[in-house]
Design a protein around this motif. Structure first.
Motif, PDB file in Angstrom:
ATOM      1  N   GLY A   1      45.521 100.414  29.445  1.00 10.98           N
ATOM      2  CA  GLY A   1      45.487  99.225  29.517  1.00 10.98           C
ATOM      3  C   GLY A   1      45.819  98.378  28.182  1.00 10.98           C
ATOM      4  N   ASN A   2      45.570  96.997  28.043  1.00 11.96           N
ATOM      5  CA  ASN A   2      45.737  96.308  26.966  1.00 11.96           C
ATOM      6  C   ASN A   2      44.524  95.860  26.301  1.00 11.96           C
ATOM      7  N   TYR A   3      43.465  96.613  26.585  1.00 11.70           N
ATOM      8  CA  TYR A   3      42.118  96.257  25.904  1.00 11.70           C
ATOM      9  C   TYR A   3      41.997  97.459  24.679  1.00 11.70           C
ATOM     10  N   ASN A   4      41.975  96.854  23.444  1.00 11.26           N
ATOM     11  CA  ASN A   4      41.664  98.062  22.272  1.00 11.26           C
ATOM     12  C   ASN A   4      40.233  98.207  22.068  1.00 11.26           C
ATOM     13  N   THR A   5      39.596  99.429  22.265  1.00 14.20           N
ATOM     14  CA  THR A   5      38.201  99.505  22.242  1.00 14.20           C
ATOM     15  C   THR A   5      38.045  99.606  20.574  1.00 14.20           C
ATOM     16  N   SER A   6      38.981  99.747  19.484  1.00 13.19           N
ATOM     17  CA  SER A   6      38.727  99.895  18.240  1.00 13.19           C
ATOM     18  C   SER A   6      38.483  98.700  17.668  1.00 13.19           C
ATOM     19  N   ASN A   7      39.533  97.641  18.047  1.00 16.29           N
ATOM     20  CA  ASN A   7      39.131  96.323  17.291  1.00 16.29           C
ATOM     21  C   ASN A   7      38.703  95.347  18.482  1.00 16.29           C
ATOM     22  N   TYR A   8      38.240  95.677  19.437  1.00 15.98           N
ATOM     23  CA  TYR A   8      37.795  94.838  20.724  1.00 15.98           C
ATOM     24  C   TYR A   8      38.722  93.517  20.824  1.00 15.98           C
ATOM     25  N   ARG A   9      40.129  93.850  20.983  1.00 17.30           N
ATOM     26  CA  ARG A   9      40.891  92.865  21.396  1.00 17.30           C
ATOM     27  C   ARG A   9      41.787  92.979  22.796  1.00 17.30           C
ATOM     28  N   PHE A  10      41.960  92.133  23.464  1.00 13.35           N
ATOM     29  CA  PHE A  10      42.926  92.152  24.498  1.00 13.35           C
ATOM     30  C   PHE A  10      44.067  91.552  24.123  1.00 13.35           C
ATOM     31  N   THR A  11      45.344  92.149  24.250  1.00 14.19           N
ATOM     32  CA  THR A  11      46.468  91.817  23.595  1.00 14.19           C
ATOM     33  C   THR A  11      47.586  91.763  25.040  1.00 14.19           C
ATOM     34  N   ALA A  12      48.023  90.430  25.142  1.00 13.30           N
ATOM     35  CA  ALA A  12      48.899  90.222  26.324  1.00 13.30           C
ATOM     36  C   ALA A  12      50.222  90.829  26.301  1.00 13.30           C
ATOM     37  N   PRO A  13      50.681  91.810  27.221  1.00 15.49           N
ATOM     38  CA  PRO A  13      51.758  92.297  27.434  1.00 15.49           C
ATOM     39  C   PRO A  13      52.770  91.341  27.789  1.00 15.49           C
ATOM     40  N   VAL A  14      52.736  90.146  28.349  1.00 16.16           N
ATOM     41  CA  VAL A  14      53.994  89.423  28.560  1.00 16.16           C
ATOM     42  C   VAL A  14      53.251  88.147  28.540  1.00 16.16           C
ATOM     43  N   ASP A  15      54.022  86.883  28.537  1.00 15.61           N
ATOM     44  CA  ASP A  15      53.778  85.602  28.510  1.00 15.61           C
ATOM     45  C   ASP A  15      53.196  85.185  29.852  1.00 15.61           C
ATOM     46  N   GLY A  16      52.203  84.447  29.857  1.00 13.06           N
ATOM     47  CA  GLY A  16      51.415  84.047  31.327  1.00 13.06           C
ATOM     48  C   GLY A  16      50.027  83.220  31.022  1.00 13.06           C
ATOM     49  N   ILE A  17      49.407  82.830  32.209  1.00 12.04           N
ATOM     50  CA  ILE A  17      48.068  82.482  32.044  1.00 12.04           C
ATOM     51  C   ILE A  17      47.035  83.761  32.397  1.00 12.04           C
ATOM     52  N   TYR A  18      46.233  83.708  31.397  1.00  8.97           N
ATOM     53  CA  TYR A  18      45.247  84.819  31.886  1.00  8.97           C
ATOM     54  C   TYR A  18      43.850  84.397  31.967  1.00  8.97           C
ATOM     55  N   GLN A  19      43.221  85.105  32.769  1.00  6.69           N
ATOM     56  CA  GLN A  19      41.581  84.718  33.226  1.00  6.69           C
ATOM     57  C   GLN A  19      40.928  85.820  33.009  1.00  6.69           C
ATOM     58  N   PHE A  20      39.686  85.540  32.053  1.00  2.00           N
ATOM     59  CA  PHE A  20      38.951  86.395  31.262  1.00  2.00           C
ATOM     60  C   PHE A  20      37.460  86.136  31.875  1.00  2.00           C
ATOM     61  N   HIS A  21      36.850  87.366  31.972  1.00  4.68           N
ATOM     62  CA  HIS A  21      35.162  87.329  32.395  1.00  4.68           C
ATOM     63  C   HIS A  21      34.399  88.250  31.764  1.00  4.68           C
ATOM     64  N   VAL A  22      33.333  87.624  31.326  1.00  4.85           N
ATOM     65  CA  VAL A  22      32.121  88.600  30.456  1.00  4.85           C
ATOM     66  C   VAL A  22      31.156  88.320  31.334  1.00  4.85           C
ATOM     67  N   SER A  23      30.229  89.610  31.293  1.00  4.81           N
ATOM     68  CA  SER A  23      28.810  89.561  31.662  1.00  4.81           C
ATOM     69  C   SER A  23      27.918  90.325  30.829  1.00  4.81           C
ATOM     70  N   LEU A  24      26.693  89.510  30.312  1.00  9.20           N
ATOM     71  CA  LEU A  24      26.125  90.071  29.251  1.00  9.20           C
ATOM     72  C   LEU A  24      24.557  90.315  29.665  1.00  9.20           C
ATOM     73  N   TYR A  25      23.907  91.491  29.459  1.00  7.96           N
ATOM     74  CA  TYR A  25      22.469  91.332  29.442  1.00  7.96           C
ATOM     75  C   TYR A  25      21.954  91.431  28.085  1.00  7.96           C
ATOM     76  N   LEU A  26      21.005  90.667  27.842  1.00 15.58           N
ATOM     77  CA  LEU A  26      20.186  90.388  26.593  1.00 15.58           C
ATOM     78  C   LEU A  26      19.053  90.393  26.813  1.00 15.58           C
ATOM     79  N   GLN A  27      18.094  90.656  25.853  1.00 20.50           N
ATOM     80  CA  GLN A  27      16.592  90.593  25.621  1.00 20.50           C
ATOM     81  C   GLN A  27      16.107  89.760  24.635  1.00 20.50           C
ATOM     82  N   HIS A  28      15.209  88.894  24.752  1.00 21.22           N
ATOM     83  CA  HIS A  28      14.423  88.333  23.616  1.00 21.22           C
ATOM     84  C   HIS A  28      13.251  89.085  23.318  1.00 21.22           C
ATOM     85  N   THR A  29      12.988  89.776  22.163  1.00 24.17           N
ATOM     86  CA  THR A  29      11.890  90.721  21.913  1.00 24.17           C
ATOM     87  C   THR A  29      10.681  90.232  21.383  1.00 24.17           C
TER      88      THR A  29
END
Length: 108
Positions: A1-29
């Motif tokens: 894939g194009n996501y680098n787990t060492s630097n936490y970057r997604f690098t585009a392989p080609v020109d275009g429009i990209y959509q990204f999604h993130v889902s997070l679970y957090l807790q206030h302690t």
């Protein structure tokens, strides 16, 4: 894939429009902290504009869990990169990485 787990970057392989999604679970302690917050920052090639920031939570009523999702669309050239980072006010906000998801894809 194009996501680098060492630097936490997604690098585009080609020109275009990209959509990204993130889902997070957090807790206030901390039951006594009256100003815990967390914000999400989307960035293209290391910089973001004002629309790249999202306030995910501002908690002033004790311990609670939060699930947050967000999407962002970027116009990328080949080798541009996208990052998403979480900024928490202090140690009273916990991030549970095993319950979080990041994805992205070319849409056009």
């Amino acid at each position: 894939g194009n996501y680098n787990t060492s630097n936490y970057r997604f690098t585009a392989p080609v020109d275009g429009i990209y959509q990204f999604h993130v889902s997070l679970y957090l807790q206030h302690t901390d039951h006594t902290d009256a100003s815990a917050y967390a914000q999400l920052r989307w960035a293209k090639n290391g910089s973001s504009d004002n629309q790249g920031y999202r306030l995910l939570m501002y908690s002033d009523h004790g311990k609670d869990d939060h699930n947050h999702t967000d999407m962002m669309t970027f116009s990328l050239s080949a080798n541009d990169y996208v990052t998403v980072t979480l900024d928490c006010e202090d140690q009273d906000v916990k991030y549970y990485g095993g319950h979080c998801v990041f994805s992205g894809f070319l849409i056009g």
